[in-house]
Design an enzyme around this catalytic site. Structure first.
Site, PDB file in Angstrom:
ATOM      1  N   VAL A   1     -20.544  71.684  55.956  1.00 33.33           N
ATOM      2  CA  VAL A   1     -21.732  71.871  55.125  1.00 33.33           C
ATOM      3  C   VAL A   1     -22.596  70.602  55.110  1.00 33.33           C
ATOM      4  O   VAL A   1     -23.809  70.646  55.333  1.00 33.33           O
ATOM      5  CB  VAL A   1     -21.337  72.288  53.691  1.00 33.33           C
ATOM      6  CG1 VAL A   1     -22.528  72.211  52.737  1.00 33.33           C
ATOM      7  CG2 VAL A   1     -20.776  73.713  53.710  1.00 33.33           C
TER       8      VAL A   1
ATOM      9  N   ALA B   1     -17.389  65.497  50.743  1.00 33.81           N
ATOM     10  CA  ALA B   1     -18.702  64.880  50.931  1.00 33.81           C
ATOM     11  C   ALA B   1     -19.834  65.894  50.779  1.00 33.81           C
ATOM     12  O   ALA B   1     -21.001  65.510  50.671  1.00 33.81           O
ATOM     13  CB  ALA B   1     -18.777  64.200  52.302  1.00 33.81           C
TER      14      ALA B   1
ATOM     15  N   GLU C   1     -23.623  76.869  59.856  1.00 36.32           N
ATOM     16  CA  GLU C   1     -22.643  75.839  60.238  1.00 36.32           C
ATOM     17  C   GLU C   1     -21.736  76.379  61.341  1.00 36.32           C
ATOM     18  O   GLU C   1     -21.731  77.571  61.643  1.00 36.32           O
ATOM     19  CB  GLU C   1     -21.821  75.404  59.015  1.00 36.32           C
ATOM     20  CG  GLU C   1     -21.286  76.523  58.165  1.00 36.32           C
ATOM     21  CD  GLU C   1     -19.784  76.568  58.095  1.00 36.32           C
ATOM     22  OE1 GLU C   1     -19.110  76.118  59.061  1.00 36.32           O
ATOM     23  OE2 GLU C   1     -19.265  77.067  57.090  1.00 36.32           O
TER      24      GLU C   1
ATOM     25  N   LYS D   1     -14.379  77.527  47.294  1.00 40.75           N
ATOM     26  CA  LYS D   1     -13.111  78.238  47.502  1.00 40.75           C
ATOM     27  C   LYS D   1     -12.227  78.042  46.280  1.00 40.75           C
ATOM     28  O   LYS D   1     -12.122  76.941  45.737  1.00 40.75           O
ATOM     29  CB  LYS D   1     -12.401  77.714  48.748  1.00 40.75           C
ATOM     30  CG  LYS D   1     -13.038  78.188  50.043  1.00 40.75           C
ATOM     31  CD  LYS D   1     -12.066  78.046  51.219  1.00 40.75           C
ATOM     32  CE  LYS D   1     -12.686  78.594  52.497  1.00 40.75           C
ATOM     33  NZ  LYS D   1     -13.714  77.665  53.049  1.00 40.75           N
TER      34      LYS D   1
ATOM     35  N   LYS E   1     -14.474  67.978  63.447  1.00 37.06           N
ATOM     36  CA  LYS E   1     -15.021  68.651  62.266  1.00 37.06           C
ATOM     37  C   LYS E   1     -15.943  67.622  61.621  1.00 37.06           C
ATOM     38  O   LYS E   1     -15.475  66.675  60.995  1.00 37.06           O
ATOM     39  CB  LYS E   1     -13.854  68.999  61.336  1.00 37.06           C
ATOM     40  CG  LYS E   1     -14.103  70.148  60.400  1.00 37.06           C
ATOM     41  CD  LYS E   1     -12.812  70.517  59.672  1.00 37.06           C
ATOM     42  CE  LYS E   1     -13.150  71.200  58.356  1.00 37.06           C
ATOM     43  NZ  LYS E   1     -11.940  71.542  57.600  1.00 37.06           N
TER      44      LYS E   1
END
Ligand code: MN
Ligand code: MN
Ligand code: MN
Lengths: 310, 310, 310
Positions: free
Chosen positions: A112, A147, A31, A165, A92
């Site tokens: 992602v 998402a 990514e 995270k 983003k």
């Protein structure tokens, strides 16, 4: 006789990835939000180069994914990687707006979810990242859920990460993945990791301890006709981790700081990450780099194992 | 030699829609619950005819969708439109029961979700409505979330609306659409609208300001292989809006009335809409008609732009 | 000239099911967690044999599904059924880990979600079980929702059950099914059942009163291109039910016991079921067996009706 040309997707492979595709060599998708939004220049470029080098060392080819001026890139040569690492104001991109950036000729980095879509479109089956998005703390009131989770339920790519995270709600993240039918496999450990820490306090739903076993699991899913992705959680190496007990103190403090400064909505996550960087004297960033490298290594191994059986 | 006939779907195109399909002309789908459940006769028939006329003026063909005595109609001629506008006791069909009404030879009007399914089945890519269903207020306890949201995530139709009705929980509705990867594009405004009002107090995730740009975004999604729909939010014209500050007073009052009268479950939405009609002296209905017409105009423009590029 | 052999799914049909498939005879899939995790030996074997016999009496063929030493079995002969009924430590397989058990050569019983996937893969369209998983009580805080619900939204199999177990949150379970667009049809009653009881206090979204009508509904869904499954709720026969008012007393008591003993997470459901068995002096298990037999009978009828129209 040639057909009239129909509009086609502005998608461009790097020479290295195009060659790998032609000879059926293993490829690992990467990514790009970690480059544009995750770390400042030049640390982000160093990290990106190091991660790509690790994948090559393992016998696979890296394919960093990004939209540059409306073109979906599958693999960036070094000049483009450097240019991206200095780009300001990139979008983003997630499932909802990946095509938007292409259609509007914008530049954007892939999260992602968007990287999974692009990887699947390009025939790439493995993808390495730091951590996935998940259920945000307080989602029982805010309904704020990344998402990335639904994407894992629908797009057939193996995502190698170091867990979610720890600023997220990890138990709820695992519940949503279970409800959606997404396999969560921890590599060589019974404990689901928490990004900076090797343990989250939760058992992993599944465990496997070799890239070959992960590749075999994925092949069986494909033979069964199961269409979604798989999450492979790879605990950060011991020497680079910030143990859970210690990390929880920093996270609690960062959450307190966010609350007392009235930070809310989309501003919370960047605020917390920045706060943790300062509370840990920069160790959180070092751990982040170590875990991404570690994930790249495992992802390359899985890609090699998958290619060996095609 | 003919094949033995296999059971086929009882689906019937109006002459106008059948002709449009044959010549590849732009078509706009329309739902029918607004006719059977949204307004009383004869106002509902006037509205339906006016909306169809607007679509024709823009160079597209309207296809009102409904199940009549077990036949799925794609496009209604004027006699059928009039008959439907007088029908009592029609079912209100969603994904779960669209096929039920057909199999049981019932009559039913299609909600957003069912209209999307029928439109996709008929090869129609754009659909105009008033407002979509969403997350109901109190859904953190009731789990009451419209099937329209999941349908947007899975069925590739562009839905043009004026946002979600402000009696819903709009922030949570946007969160669910984000989690499901549904693009939310506001037309020519940075602010996500709130049905009767041009603003909801929330920024729109995406903004585009021409039908051609929306068509181009959709084509790019199709080229990427992204299979879900897109929500286009079209703020009601200024001259017809009820400003947000004013509308919130009425909504708060209507919610109080519902609570004090003990209204619950499925009865809440019709009660609130009826209450708002009386609290606004009928202005809420005038605004509703204005926004549906406005959405029909934009949807036709998008259908024309899509057809121009096929 | 033969193609080089490609890896294939380790899937094995019983002789009876293979013969039924060849002649296009009606087949009913059966899950296996009820055998390995739902009842102790030898009661589980008696129940499994009786359910299979009922399906055969109705003119259909039973296909109990399980993974045995890494092979996905579609149909078990009596020796395998007996061996499975004595197996200790079988995995409990859902969408996330069905392929895992196959790839790792493990033995596992299939839940509703995994049985649906295997049935669809084997071309079986009807499946009988006791009750589906659903939304757990407290899910507004825990997010604990069974993967069965999402599976119903995506895999085209008719699941015949006696509702959701009353220890779940039935109103929220129905809301999630509605949001996901899953048809919920109660057989010959307007009231959605509650597993041990013929009523849950909630109306059923849809009602049909013959296997032929259910088959016709399903065929119409397929003709429309709707890809998910359907839930058929079949109230337990009056003579075997534990009435709702009585059952609620036991459930409240069992929930209190779980709370006071500090039971949490995955341990709650087995604890409650065991507690109810004792609180009802074993009647809860008798009812469970009666409803599974009742569901097998209806499922066979639906399979026969579907086969008659192919
Ligand atoms: Mn979010
Ligand atoms: Mn609802
Ligand atoms: Mn669960």
């Amino acid at each position: 006789m040639t057909k009239p040309s129909s509009p086609s997707l502005p998608m461009e492979y790097s020479d290295e990835v195009a060659a790998a595709k032609q000879r059926g060599a293993p490829i690992v998708a990467l990514e790009s939000t970690i480059i544009t939004h995750g770390m400042p220049y030049p640390g982000n470029l160093d990290m990106a180069r190091s991660v790509e080098a690790i994948i090559r060392e393992q016998g696979a080819v890296p394919a960093t994914i990004a939209v540059i001026h409306g073109v979906l890139h599958i693999g960036l040569d070094d000049a483009k990687l450097e240019a991206l690492s200095k780009t300001q104001g990139a979008m983003k991109l997630s499932r909802a707006d990946l095509a938007f950036a292409i259609a509007e000729r914008r530049t954007g980095a892939t999260t992602v979810a968007a990287t999974m879509i692009a990887a699947a479109r390009a025939g790439i089956r493995v993808f390495a990242t730091g951590g996935i998005g998940g259920v945000h703390r307080g989602a029982e009131q805010s309904f704020d859920i990344s998402a990335d989770l639904d994407e894992l339920a629908r797009t057939g790519v193996i995502v190698v990460c170091a867990g979610a995270k720890a600023i997220l709600d990890i138990p709820k993240t695992l519940e949503v993945l279970e409800s959606r039918g997404v396999p969560v496999v921890t590599y060589d450990s019974e404990n689901f990791p928490a990004f900076w820490s090797r343990e989250s306090g939760l058992k992993s739903p599944l465990m496997l301890n070799s890239p070959a076993a992960i590749a075999s699991f994925q092949r069986t899913r494909e033979l069964l006709g199961i269409d979604g992705g798989m999450l492979v959680a790879n605990p950060v190496p011991v020497e680079s981790e910030i143990p859970r007990e210690e990390m929880e103190i920093y996270i609690t403090r960062a959450l307190d700081n966010a609350a007392s400064e009235g930070i809310s909505g989309k501003a919370v996550t960047p605020y917390l990450l920045d706060n943790l960087f300062r509370l840990t004297d920069g160790r959180s960033l070092e751990t982040n780099i170590a875990l991404v490298e570690n994930n790249a290594r495992l992802a390359a191994g899985i890609a090699v194992a998958l290619a060996a059986n095609d």
